[in-house]
Design a protein around this motif. Structure first.
Motif, PDB file in Angstrom:
ATOM      1  N   TRP A 111       0.842  -1.184   0.000  1.00 21.28           N
ATOM      2  CA  TRP A 111       0.000   0.000   0.000  1.00 21.28           C
ATOM      3  C   TRP A 111       0.884   1.242   0.000  1.00 21.28           C
ATOM      4  CZ3 TRP A 111       0.519  -3.529   3.876  1.00 21.28           C
ATOM      5  CH2 TRP A 111       1.090  -3.096   5.072  1.00 21.28           C
ATOM      6  N   THR A 112       0.374   2.321  -0.552  1.00 21.68           N
ATOM      7  CA  THR A 112       1.166   3.539  -0.711  1.00 21.68           C
ATOM      8  C   THR A 112       1.411   4.221   0.632  1.00 21.68           C
ATOM      9  OG1 THR A 112      -0.853   4.813  -1.131  1.00 21.68           O
ATOM     10  CG2 THR A 112       0.361   3.994  -3.050  1.00 21.68           C
ATOM     11  N   LYS A 113       2.580   4.839   0.754  1.00 23.85           N
ATOM     12  CA  LYS A 113       2.859   5.667   1.924  1.00 23.85           C
ATOM     13  C   LYS A 113       2.033   6.953   1.874  1.00 23.85           C
ATOM     14  CE  LYS A 113       7.514   3.887   2.700  1.00 23.85           C
ATOM     15  NZ  LYS A 113       8.955   4.201   2.851  1.00 23.85           N
ATOM     16  N   LYS A 114       1.760   7.405   0.677  1.00 23.55           N
ATOM     17  CA  LYS A 114       0.945   8.598   0.480  1.00 23.55           C
ATOM     18  C   LYS A 114      -0.534   8.234   0.604  1.00 23.55           C
ATOM     19  CE  LYS A 114      -0.121  12.072  -3.089  1.00 23.55           C
ATOM     20  NZ  LYS A 114       0.004  13.251  -2.212  1.00 23.55           N
ATOM     21  N   LYS A 115      -1.331   9.142   1.168  1.00 21.49           N
ATOM     22  CA  LYS A 115      -2.772   8.948   1.264  1.00 21.49           C
ATOM     23  C   LYS A 115      -3.484   9.874   0.282  1.00 21.49           C
ATOM     24  CE  LYS A 115      -2.813   7.414   6.089  1.00 21.49           C
ATOM     25  NZ  LYS A 115      -3.346   7.676   7.459  1.00 21.49           N
ATOM     26  N   PHE A 116      -4.669   9.457  -0.135  1.00 20.32           N
ATOM     27  CA  PHE A 116      -5.410  10.157  -1.170  1.00 20.32           C
ATOM     28  C   PHE A 116      -6.859  10.366  -0.718  1.00 20.32           C
ATOM     29  CE2 PHE A 116      -2.095   7.549  -2.924  1.00 20.32           C
ATOM     30  CZ  PHE A 116      -1.475   8.350  -3.870  1.00 20.32           C
ATOM     31  N   PHE A 137      -7.187  -4.405  -6.423  1.00 22.15           N
ATOM     32  CA  PHE A 137      -6.824  -2.988  -6.466  1.00 22.15           C
ATOM     33  C   PHE A 137      -7.886  -2.287  -5.640  1.00 22.15           C
ATOM     34  CE2 PHE A 137      -7.498   0.935  -9.336  1.00 22.15           C
ATOM     35  CZ  PHE A 137      -6.632   1.720  -8.597  1.00 22.15           C
ATOM     36  N   TRP A 138      -7.473  -1.603  -4.537  1.00 20.89           N
ATOM     37  CA  TRP A 138      -8.483  -1.169  -3.583  1.00 20.89           C
ATOM     38  C   TRP A 138      -8.009   0.008  -2.744  1.00 20.89           C
ATOM     39  CZ3 TRP A 138      -8.025  -3.607   1.726  1.00 20.89           C
ATOM     40  CH2 TRP A 138      -6.877  -4.405   1.848  1.00 20.89           C
ATOM     41  N   LEU A 139      -8.964   0.591  -2.018  1.00 19.42           N
ATOM     42  CA  LEU A 139      -8.708   1.651  -1.048  1.00 19.42           C
ATOM     43  C   LEU A 139      -9.215   1.174   0.308  1.00 19.42           C
ATOM     44  CD1 LEU A 139     -10.123   4.737  -3.039  1.00 19.42           C
ATOM     45  CD2 LEU A 139      -7.768   3.882  -3.065  1.00 19.42           C
ATOM     46  N   SER A 391     -12.810  10.157   4.168  1.00 20.43           N
ATOM     47  CA  SER A 391     -11.476  10.419   4.719  1.00 20.43           C
ATOM     48  C   SER A 391     -10.400   9.871   3.794  1.00 20.43           C
ATOM     49  CB  SER A 391     -11.347   9.789   6.107  1.00 20.43           C
ATOM     50  OG  SER A 391     -11.587   8.399   6.037  1.00 20.43           O
ATOM     51  N   GLU A 392      -9.148  10.220   4.059  1.00 14.91           N
ATOM     52  CA  GLU A 392      -8.036   9.800   3.218  1.00 14.91           C
ATOM     53  C   GLU A 392      -7.788   8.297   3.318  1.00 14.91           C
ATOM     54  OE1 GLU A 392      -5.007  13.581   2.970  1.00 14.91           O
ATOM     55  OE2 GLU A 392      -4.830  12.232   4.696  1.00 14.91           O
ATOM     56  N   SER A 393      -7.190   7.765   2.254  1.00 17.12           N
ATOM     57  CA  SER A 393      -6.865   6.339   2.222  1.00 17.12           C
ATOM     58  C   SER A 393      -5.629   6.107   1.370  1.00 17.12           C
ATOM     59  CB  SER A 393      -8.031   5.538   1.636  1.00 17.12           C
ATOM     60  OG  SER A 393      -7.630   4.221   1.311  1.00 17.12           O
TER      61      SER A 393
END
Length: 436
Positions: A111-116, A137-139, A391-393
């Motif tokens: 999973w990405t270190k960055k949140k979106f 592929f998910w959030l 919220s961010e994910s």
């Protein structure tokens, strides 16, 4: 191409939005949803804000992504950084048959270190070429309940080989315990099967004379055969497979599958309530359900020769909530016996026509404060109101070995989910205002 991160500076406006509580719809499955089919996402209205093209050395993956390193209780594999391999511009999440973390298989999840938050997300990838795999592929939010909305999971696609797309929305904040002690949570699921249909009719240009007909399938999971018909020769059209006329006595037409002297044998049944005799009982509400594992087949034998002009069958099951058919066989052969050998009448194999393990596809999600919209190859397939995902994910890429998508066999060993790229877009800013 390189990893691109574009930062935007925008004026934030305070707004008040009233959201209805999430109803917690029961999971439902359906074939391709025609309601929103063939509606393209217009990327001219969006600008790229972040992407990973995986055009770097494997060690560079750790700059941008976190990795699971340990067992997974709800699936059949532990997952490790070593199973996420970057090479030649492709990320591979690799299945391996090896004992590690207390489980018999290993795979990968990152999973990405960055949140979106909000925007259009898409990923181009191929499935691992084996049943029993979940290509995702998910959030999903991490940690405690967020300040806005609920802890959520949006599965943009949980893909099952060879041709199934699964979209899910989960509310992980409102977990409750049922009287039987099991826990549940509000969720809404829809699945789409490509390259198959539920009703087939095969008129024979040259009728065949035989005493034996069979259907053979290597479909991974079990499937339903609701009705199988073997019609005599007929001038003109045969009744449509789903029509009531197809199971009535019609002048000049015989359904040999209704012969009381017919002998039926099969590879097995799912349980005692789904016997092979239900495949020819004239009632589409009942069905022969195949056994879960191994090759599936059903054979019909008559005491004397018959001349066959058309074969029909109905497979899968109808979800009454969405009025869509799902669970169709992804491959089959229908054959007759010529006295010496089995001869093909017709066949289907979606691994040669709709194989998501050999062909790359792009899976997308438009996520706004109001809506959640799913896309396949940039065409809309599903649209839902956003009730709690505010919220961010991080972005997640995961491969898992599961028991609910066909048998788990050695064929899984060495297969991989191959990811070409992941991209995130934001709406283009409006620069058309005249200066003061």
């Amino acid at each position: 191409m390189k990893l691109n991160i574009v930062y935007f500076v925008a004026l934030l406006c305070l707004s008040i939005v009233v959201h209805q509580p999430w109803a917690g719809a029961t999971p439902r499955m359906q074939e391709h949803d025609k309601t929103h089919a063939d509606i393209d996402i217009d990327l001219s209205e969006w600008e790229l804000a972040w992407s990973d093209e995986f055009d770097y050395a494997d060690r560079e993956l750790d700059k941008y992504w976190e990795s699971q390193n340990g067992p997974s209780g709800h699936i059949l594999c532990s997952r490790w950084r070593e199973n996420a391999v970057v090479s030649n511009g492709i990320l591979e999440l690799v299945n391996r048959k090896e004992r590690r973390g207390g489980q018999d298989w290993t795979s990968g999840s990152i999973w990405t270190k960055k949140k979106f938050k909000y925007g259009y997300f898409e990923c181009r990838y191929r499935y691992a070429e084996a049943n029993g795999t979940n290509n995702s592929f998910w959030l999903m939010t991490r940690g405690a309940d967020p300040k806005e909305g609920k802890r959520f999971e949006i599965d943009i696609n949980e893909g099952h080989y060879p041709n199934e797309v699964n979209t899910n929305i989960h509310n992980w904040s409102d977990i409750r315990t049922l009287p039987n002690g099991k826990q549940t949570h509000p969720s809404d699921s829809k699945s789409y099967t490509y390259g198959t249909r539920h009703d087939y009719s095969f008129p024979l240009e040259i009728p065949v004379t035989t005493r034996k007909i069979r259907m053979v399938s290597n479909n991974g999971p079990h499937f339903h055969v609701r009705e199988f018909r073997v019609f005599s020769e007929k001038r003109g059209k045969y009744p449509p497979p789903m029509s009531k006329a197809a199971d009535r006595r019609l002048a000049g037409l015989v359904d040999y599958a209704k012969d009381p002297k017919l002998i039926i044998t099969s590879s097995g049944s799912y349980n005692r309530q789904t016997k092979d005799e239900f495949a020819v009982d004239g009632d589409v509400a009942t069905s022969w359900i195949t056994q879960p594992k191994g090759q599936k087949w059903i054979e019909f034998e008559w005491p004397s020769d018959i001349t066959v002009g058309c074969i029909q069958f109905i497979n899968g099951w109808n979800d009454t909530k969405s009025d869509k058919w799902v669970g169709m066989a992804s491959d089959f052969k229908i054959q007759y016996h010529d006295g010496k050998d089995w001869v093909d009448i017709t066949s289907l194999d979606v691994t040669t026509s709709s194989n998501f393990g050999t062909d790359y596809h792009t899976f997308g999600l438009k996520w706004t404060e109001d809506e959640i919209v799913f896309y396949l190859d940039r065409k809309e397939i599903r649209r839902e109101r956003n009730e709690f995902a505010f919220s961010e994910s991080p972005i997640w890429l995961s491969l898992a070995i599961i028991k609910w998508d066909g048998p788990v066999t050695d064929a899984i060993d060495g297969t991989s989910m191959k990811v070409d790229w992941v991209r995130y877009y934001q709406p283009k800013s409006d620069d058309t205002d005249e200066p003061e």
